[in-house]
Design a protein around this motif. Structure first.
Motif, short mmCIF file in Angstrom:
data_model
loop_
_atom_site.label_atom_id
_atom_site.label_comp_id
_atom_site.label_asym_id
_atom_site.label_seq_id
_atom_site.Cartn_x
_atom_site.Cartn_y
_atom_site.Cartn_z
N ILE A 139 0.86 -1.19 0.00
CA ILE A 139 0.00 0.00 0.00
C ILE A 139 0.89 1.24 0.00
O ILE A 139 1.63 1.48 0.96
N ASN A 140 0.85 1.99 -1.07
CA ASN A 140 1.61 3.23 -1.18
C ASN A 140 0.68 4.40 -0.84
O ASN A 140 -0.37 4.56 -1.48
N MET A 141 1.07 5.20 0.13
CA MET A 141 0.26 6.36 0.47
C MET A 141 0.39 7.39 -0.65
O MET A 141 1.49 7.81 -1.01
N SER A 142 -0.75 7.80 -1.19
CA SER A 142 -0.79 8.72 -2.31
C SER A 142 -1.47 10.01 -1.87
O SER A 142 -1.53 10.32 -0.68
N THR A 143 -2.01 10.76 -2.81
CA THR A 143 -2.65 12.03 -2.48
C THR A 143 -3.49 12.50 -3.65
O THR A 143 -3.16 12.25 -4.82
N PHE A 144 -4.58 13.21 -3.34
CA PHE A 144 -5.39 13.82 -4.38
C PHE A 144 -4.63 14.95 -5.08
O PHE A 144 -4.98 15.36 -6.19
N GLY A 149 0.48 17.37 -10.58
CA GLY A 149 1.78 16.92 -11.05
C GLY A 149 2.12 17.47 -12.43
O GLY A 149 1.25 17.60 -13.29
N LYS A 150 3.40 17.80 -12.63
CA LYS A 150 3.87 18.37 -13.89
C LYS A 150 4.89 17.42 -14.53
O LYS A 150 6.06 17.38 -14.13
N LEU A 151 4.44 16.64 -15.50
CA LEU A 151 5.31 15.68 -16.16
C LEU A 151 5.47 16.01 -17.63
O LEU A 151 4.49 16.34 -18.31
N ASP A 152 6.70 15.91 -18.13
CA ASP A 152 6.95 15.99 -19.56
C ASP A 152 6.69 14.60 -20.13
O ASP A 152 7.52 13.70 -19.98
N LYS A 178 4.49 12.25 -6.34
CA LYS A 178 3.40 11.31 -6.04
C LYS A 178 2.76 10.77 -7.32
O LYS A 178 2.36 9.60 -7.38
N LEU A 179 2.67 11.60 -8.33
CA LEU A 179 2.14 11.16 -9.62
C LEU A 179 3.06 10.11 -10.25
O LEU A 179 2.59 9.08 -10.77
N VAL A 180 4.36 10.35 -10.20
CA VAL A 180 5.32 9.38 -10.74
C VAL A 180 5.19 8.05 -10.00
O VAL A 180 5.18 6.98 -10.61
N SER A 181 5.07 8.12 -8.68
CA SER A 181 4.92 6.90 -7.88
C SER A 181 3.63 6.17 -8.23
O SER A 181 3.60 4.94 -8.35
N ASP A 263 -11.25 5.07 -6.63
CA ASP A 263 -11.48 6.47 -6.96
C ASP A 263 -10.80 6.75 -8.29
O ASP A 263 -10.02 5.94 -8.80
N ALA A 264 -11.11 7.90 -8.85
CA ALA A 264 -10.53 8.28 -10.15
C ALA A 264 -9.38 9.25 -9.94
O ALA A 264 -9.60 10.37 -9.47
N PRO A 265 -8.16 8.86 -10.29
CA PRO A 265 -7.04 9.80 -10.24
C PRO A 265 -7.07 10.70 -11.46
O PRO A 265 -8.03 10.68 -12.24
N SER A 266 -6.03 11.47 -11.65
CA SER A 266 -5.95 12.31 -12.85
C SER A 266 -5.90 11.44 -14.10
O SER A 266 -5.51 10.27 -14.06
N ARG A 267 -6.30 12.01 -15.22
CA ARG A 267 -6.30 11.25 -16.47
C ARG A 267 -4.89 10.80 -16.82
O ARG A 267 -4.69 9.69 -17.33
#
Length: 293
Positions: A139-144, A149-152, A178-181, A263-267
């Motif tokens: 279980i990885n603790m994530s976040t809304f 997150g800013k990814l290229d 957190k998005l990368v994880s 739940d639905a994360p970012s697209r």
């Protein structure tokens, strides 16, 4: 039935300690991983006597590691394996945010080191050592906040170094780590041995924890604005506790969960191609043998 064993990073305080308290009351044995020996021992002592009557849960144990350093993450996995700790549940709870750009001794940005590299490396090191049980749950603790997150997407970074040459926005760096994880977890779910599961748990905005005050910078300044909308620590840990104890194991593995349900994360977090790239790049950075698809 023998007690399940849960290893919790960042277990010496905050959500890690509250999670441990709930799991002990559910009959699980807990192992707390912390950076500060005295504080982690005090946390373990506070949990004694909470196991339900008739439970065969062992007393809480502690391990000390600075998860910012890859060598200490590997050493932690080796110690757990050498001590034959059966890891039924691994809760990668330790997290951090920093007000300015700093590199670790391994040459990566500190937020990325703790929020992404540590859980990725610890999970793979325990797998390689055979310390995870056949039906282990990770279980990885994530976040809304990952939605910021800013990814290229054409050349996604997993080390955080580009933040040294661009405007360092604390919340965006935290969100991106957190998005990368989250994306790497999505890919790992497809590669885990049959029977094992991995999840991303969103506790929501939680009041009374130290991450905002310890983070300093913008996160500390803005925390009071969100306090009226924040949940208590006991409410915040409901999702990871449910993921650790529900029978059967929740579905889907690799999913993002809030309030004890999918739940639905970012697209962007649902991009399987990007998830595969981030997984393989992280494995290469950390010197980890990728699991086969």
């Amino acid at each position: 039935m023998s007690s399940k064993t849960a290893v919790i990073t960042g277990g010496g305080s905050g959500l890690g300690l509250v999670t441990a308290r709930h799991l002990i009351k559910a009959g699980q044995t807990v192992v707390l991983v912390g950076r500060d020996a005295a504080r982690t021992k005090a946390a373990a002592d506070s949990l004694r006597g909470l196991a339900p009557a008739g439970s065969d849960a062992a007393p809480p144990r502690t391990y000390i590691a600075d998860l910012e350093q890859w060598s200490q993450v590997r050493a932690l996995a080796s110690k757990l394996a050498a001590d034959t700790v059966p890891v039924d549940v691994l809760i990668n709870n330790a997290g951090a945010a920093f007000p300015r750009y700093e590199q670790t001794a391994d040459g990566v940005e500190r937020t990325y080191a703790i929020n992404h590299h540590a859980p990725f490396l610890l999970t793979h090191a325990l797998l390689a050592a055979g310390a995870l049980t056949p039906e282990a749950r990770i279980i990885n603790m994530s976040t809304f906040v990952e939605k910021r997150g800013k990814l290229d997407v054409k050349d996604p970074d997993v080390a955080g170094r580009p933040w040294n040459s661009r405007f360092y926005h604390q919340i965006n760096v935290y969100a991106t780590s957190k998005l990368v994880s989250l994306l790497a977890t999505r890919e790992l779910a497809h590669r885990l041995p049959d029977g094992m599961s991995i999840y991303n748990a969103n506790p929501g905005m939680v009041k009374g924890t130290a991450i905002n005050s310890n983070a300093g910078g913008l996160m500390r300044l803005t925390a009071p604005l969100f306090r009226p909308f924040a949940v208590t620590p006991d409410e915040g840990v409901q999702t990871p506790v449910w993921l650790a104890t529900a029978s059967p194991a929740p579905y889907p593995s690799g999913g993002f969960f809030s309030k004890s349900q999918p739940d639905a994360p970012s697209r962007l977090a649902l991009d399987d191609t990007l998830a595969r790239i981030l997984y393989t790049r992280t494995a290469a950075l950390l010197g980890v043998e990728p699991l086969k698809e």
